[in-house]
Design a protein around this motif. Structure first.
Motif, PDB file in Angstrom:
ATOM      1  N   HIS A  91       0.788  -1.229   0.000  1.00  0.00           N
ATOM      2  CA  HIS A  91       0.000   0.000   0.000  1.00  0.00           C
ATOM      3  C   HIS A  91       0.820   1.280   0.000  1.00  0.00           C
ATOM      4  N   ASP A  92       2.131   1.197   0.096  1.00  0.00           N
ATOM      5  CA  ASP A  92       2.932   2.412   0.262  1.00  0.00           C
ATOM      6  C   ASP A  92       2.981   3.271  -0.990  1.00  0.00           C
ATOM      7  N   GLY A  93       2.844   2.661  -2.160  1.00  0.00           N
ATOM      8  CA  GLY A  93       3.022   3.376  -3.411  1.00  0.00           C
ATOM      9  C   GLY A  93       1.719   3.741  -4.097  1.00  0.00           C
ATOM     10  N   ILE A  94       1.464   3.109  -5.229  1.00  0.00           N
ATOM     11  CA  ILE A  94       0.317   3.425  -6.081  1.00  0.00           C
ATOM     12  C   ILE A  94      -0.995   3.459  -5.307  1.00  0.00           C
ATOM     13  N   ARG A  95      -1.198   2.519  -4.388  1.00  0.00           N
ATOM     14  CA  ARG A  95      -2.494   2.395  -3.717  1.00  0.00           C
ATOM     15  C   ARG A  95      -2.590   3.196  -2.407  1.00  0.00           C
ATOM     16  N   ARG A  96      -1.576   3.994  -2.078  1.00  0.00           N
ATOM     17  CA  ARG A  96      -1.544   4.609  -0.749  1.00  0.00           C
ATOM     18  C   ARG A  96      -2.764   5.493  -0.478  1.00  0.00           C
ATOM     19  N   GLY A  97      -3.089   6.373  -1.406  1.00  0.00           N
ATOM     20  CA  GLY A  97      -4.157   7.341  -1.165  1.00  0.00           C
ATOM     21  C   GLY A  97      -5.521   6.870  -1.610  1.00  0.00           C
ATOM     22  N   MET A  98      -5.813   5.580  -1.429  1.00  0.00           N
ATOM     23  CA  MET A  98      -7.069   5.008  -1.917  1.00  0.00           C
ATOM     24  C   MET A  98      -7.860   4.360  -0.795  1.00  0.00           C
ATOM     25  N   SER A  99      -9.179   4.303  -0.988  1.00  0.00           N
ATOM     26  CA  SER A  99     -10.046   3.572  -0.067  1.00  0.00           C
ATOM     27  C   SER A  99      -9.855   2.078  -0.265  1.00  0.00           C
ATOM     28  N   ALA A 106       7.240   4.377   2.920  1.00  0.00           N
ATOM     29  CA  ALA A 106       6.368   5.233   2.121  1.00  0.00           C
ATOM     30  C   ALA A 106       6.937   6.617   1.898  1.00  0.00           C
ATOM     31  N   THR A 107       7.979   6.996   2.672  1.00  0.00           N
ATOM     32  CA  THR A 107       8.543   8.336   2.533  1.00  0.00           C
ATOM     33  C   THR A 107       9.690   8.418   1.535  1.00  0.00           C
ATOM     34  N   HIS A 108      10.046   7.298   0.900  1.00  0.00           N
ATOM     35  CA  HIS A 108      11.064   7.395  -0.146  1.00  0.00           C
ATOM     36  C   HIS A 108      10.515   8.274  -1.272  1.00  0.00           C
ATOM     37  N   PRO A 109      11.310   9.194  -1.821  1.00  0.00           N
ATOM     38  CA  PRO A 109      10.799  10.110  -2.847  1.00  0.00           C
ATOM     39  C   PRO A 109      10.144   9.424  -4.042  1.00  0.00           C
ATOM     40  N   ALA A 110      10.710   8.326  -4.514  1.00  0.00           N
ATOM     41  CA  ALA A 110      10.107   7.644  -5.665  1.00  0.00           C
ATOM     42  C   ALA A 110       8.795   6.976  -5.283  1.00  0.00           C
ATOM     43  N   VAL A 111       8.711   6.472  -4.054  1.00  0.00           N
ATOM     44  CA  VAL A 111       7.471   5.845  -3.595  1.00  0.00           C
ATOM     45  C   VAL A 111       6.397   6.907  -3.377  1.00  0.00           C
ATOM     46  N   GLU A 112       6.800   8.058  -2.891  1.00  0.00           N
ATOM     47  CA  GLU A 112       5.853   9.166  -2.790  1.00  0.00           C
ATOM     48  C   GLU A 112       5.355   9.578  -4.180  1.00  0.00           C
ATOM     49  N   ALA A 113       6.251   9.541  -5.162  1.00  0.00           N
ATOM     50  CA  ALA A 113       5.847   9.831  -6.542  1.00  0.00           C
ATOM     51  C   ALA A 113       4.832   8.800  -7.031  1.00  0.00           C
ATOM     52  N   HIS A 114       5.061   7.529  -6.711  1.00  0.00           N
ATOM     53  CA  HIS A 114       4.108   6.482  -7.091  1.00  0.00           C
ATOM     54  C   HIS A 114       2.726   6.769  -6.502  1.00  0.00           C
TER      55      HIS A 114
END
Length: 338
Positions: A234-242, A296-304
């Motif tokens: 969940h840290d990348g693409i799906r982080r900000g999702m329900s 989740a705070t890695h810059p590339a993961v935040e970009a994802h």
């Protein structure tokens, strides 16, 4: 983890090549202001956000994104050096799982076949099996495939090698038309390094998985059900999702480092409101900083995470009457035991 630079990565570094973002034959546009993005067509919005997040995260990116059009066909949104051969790290577990399921489809293996989880096969890093502290139980092929894709278990890769040796995995991938997606054999025929792929090949694999042509319909459904489940990454693409939105995204993450720096990859499929494949993405980035940050705070993961929210919003209500397959995940229901 592998600390050495691959031969291909070394050649790419020495050449000093810079990735060019191309979509529909046009170069990347300058990043738009936040309030301008809402006015853009979906594909252009994704391109603008990608350009901005790539620049912010740094490193060298190789990416491919396709999105369904009005006719139900996938069209290119982003092609950023998408034929570059890169170490796939744990994203390669998609290819390993494909080879195992191919052997099942041919009747040479079953999901219910059991292997003993030997102490001398345990590998640390990501996963769950090394946490057991005691081993020896018999587990099914379905068990270790689930562990490999849901929590990226590294021991599960070795279990796969016991049923499909490295050279056989590569033969299966070649027969399916993949040229660069390969594991790297070692002296033990049942073990291997995870090897290489390209953004084009991994998105092709995922597209065929989503439309049920990579394997049998049942095998495709089995792998997608794991990749889409909400207990996954969940840290990348799906982080900000329900939770419901997360169940509409099948994703696989990969992270490691080499002499170029950190590598953070993620690839997957987003499904429309009717369960049809609506968007396929493959983001591979290396030469990144923050080497030891796998969170989740890695810059590339935040970009994802930003890209994930942006891409999903463009397909949130998408439907496709022309879709070859449509799959809807069961609604998540918590269980309090009993």
């Amino acid at each position: 983890m592998t600390m050495g630079m691959s031969r291909r990565a070394a050649l790419a570094a020495s050449a000093g090549a810079t990735a060019a973002l191309v979509a529909g034959g046009t170069a990347a546009a300058a990043p738009a202001k936040e309030d301008d993005l809402a006015k853009l067509p979906p594909a252009e919005k994704i391109r603008r956000v990608y350009a901005r997040q790539k620049a912010k995260a740094g490193g060298t990116w190789y990416s491919h994104v396709t999105r369904v059009n009005a006719a139900g066909a996938m069209e290119n949104v982003i092609e950023d050096d998408a034929d570059h051969v890169v170490n796939g790290y744990s994203v390669q577990k998609l290819a390993v799982a494909t080879a195992v399921m191919d052997k099942i489809d041919r009747g040479q293996l079953t999901l219910g076949q059991k292997l003993d989880l030997q102490a001398d096969i345990i590998l640390g890093g990501t996963g769950i099996y090394f946490l057991h502290t005691v081993w020896g139980d018999d587990i099914t092929v379905a068990n270790f495939l689930t562990a490999m894709l849901l929590v990226s278990d590294n021991t599960a890769v070795r279990m796969c090698g016991r049923v499909v040796p490295a050279l056989e995995i590569n033969d299966i991938l070649a027969a399916k038309g993949f040229v660069h997606t390969r594991v790297e054999p070692v002296a033990n025929p049942n073990r291997f390094f995870l090897g290489t792929t390209t953004p084009h090949e991994i998105t092709n694999l995922l597209t065929r998985l989503a439309n049920g042509t990579l394997l049998s319909a049942g095998s495709c459904a089995f792998l997608l059900s794991i990749l889409r489940w909400i207990n996954g990454y969940h840290d990348g693409i799906r982080r900000g999702m329900s939770s419901e939105e997360r169940s509409r995204v099948a994703t696989k993450y990969g992270a490691d480092f080499n002499t170029l720096g950190a590598a953070r990859h993620e690839a997957g499929v987003m499904f429309g409101a009717d369960g049809s494949p609506a968007l396929v993405y493959g983001f591979f980035a290396e030469g990144l900083g923050d080497l030891d940050n796998y969170g989740a705070t890695h810059p590339a993961v935040e970009a994802h995470a930003v890209l994930g929210r942006t891409m999903f919003d463009t397909i949130q209500s998408t439907t496709s009457a022309a879709a070859r397959t449509k799959t809807v995940m069961p609604k998540f229901q918590p269980n309090n035991g009993g």
